[in-house]
Design an enzyme around this catalytic site. Structure first.
Site, short mmCIF file in Angstrom:
data_model
loop_
_atom_site.label_atom_id
_atom_site.label_comp_id
_atom_site.label_asym_id
_atom_site.label_seq_id
_atom_site.Cartn_x
_atom_site.Cartn_y
_atom_site.Cartn_z
N HIS A 9 0.82 -1.21 0.00
CA HIS A 9 0.00 0.00 0.00
C HIS A 9 0.86 1.26 0.00
CE1 HIS A 9 1.00 0.84 4.18
NE2 HIS A 9 0.85 -0.46 4.39
N GLU A 80 -2.45 -7.05 7.49
CA GLU A 80 -1.15 -7.15 8.14
C GLU A 80 -1.31 -7.90 9.47
OE1 GLU A 80 2.04 -7.51 8.28
OE2 GLU A 80 2.56 -5.54 7.48
#
Length: 180
Positions: A9, A80
């Site tokens: 990202h 994550e």
């Protein structure tokens, strides 16, 4: 199985801090990175963009999907690792807060989770199950927008990289790992 582009990202205000399940927006630098990312992928025939459900990954994926007018599919298993009580802290803050646990964590990593955090074994199993599902379910090229830790798991297990190689390849925001 088809070609896949695994993408970290864009940058957030939490850059430099433990940011697992925290959900910050992209910062100004991160929004600037999106144009460059779209340009880097412009020649690639991507059919679908998958992303973590966290805003930093979802916004990055949306930037890719909207330019191409292709579907974006949210996949929470691409999140994550959860850093528990360390979410939002810098390493310096963690060392000041609990120097003994910080030293033990470094010595035993990845076998010791952050306090109240997700174990690496559970995280790795979740990521590999999801990534293998996406690779098996798609015959056309895909993009998978996710997080640095997820990309390191992919690089080690699917691409045969060492821990050090995986770390080096995933430091930059919007880094791209191609897999066939």
């Amino acid at each position: 199985m088809s070609r896949a582009f695994f993408i970290r990202h864009a940058e957030t205000e939490m850059a430099g801090r433990f940011c697992g399940h925290s959900d910050p927006e992209l910062n100004a630098q991160g929004r600037t990175q999106l144009a460059s990312l779209a340009d880097q992928l412009s020649a690639e025939p991507i059919d679908t963009v998958y992303s973590s459900d966290l805003r930093r990954a979802s916004a990055t994926a949306q930037a890719i999907a909207s330019v191409r007018e292709i579907p974006q599919v949210i996949r929470p298993a691409l999140r994550e690792i959860d850093f528990g009580q360390w979410e939002g802290l810098s390493w310096e803050q963690i060392e000041q807060m609990d120097p003994e646990y910080a030293r033990t964590w470094i010595a035993r990593y990845p076998h010791l989770p952050a306090p109240s955090g997700e174990s690496f074994h559970v995280f790795e199993a979740r990521v590999l199950r999801e990534v293998n599902h996406l690779l098996d379910a798609n015959r056309r090229p895909i993009a998978v927008v996710t997080h640095g830790g997820v990309l390191r798991v992919v690089l080690r297990h699917l691409c045969g990289c060492s821990d050090e190689e995986a770390w080096q390849q995933t430091q930059a925001y919007c880094s791209i790992v191609s897999y066939e």
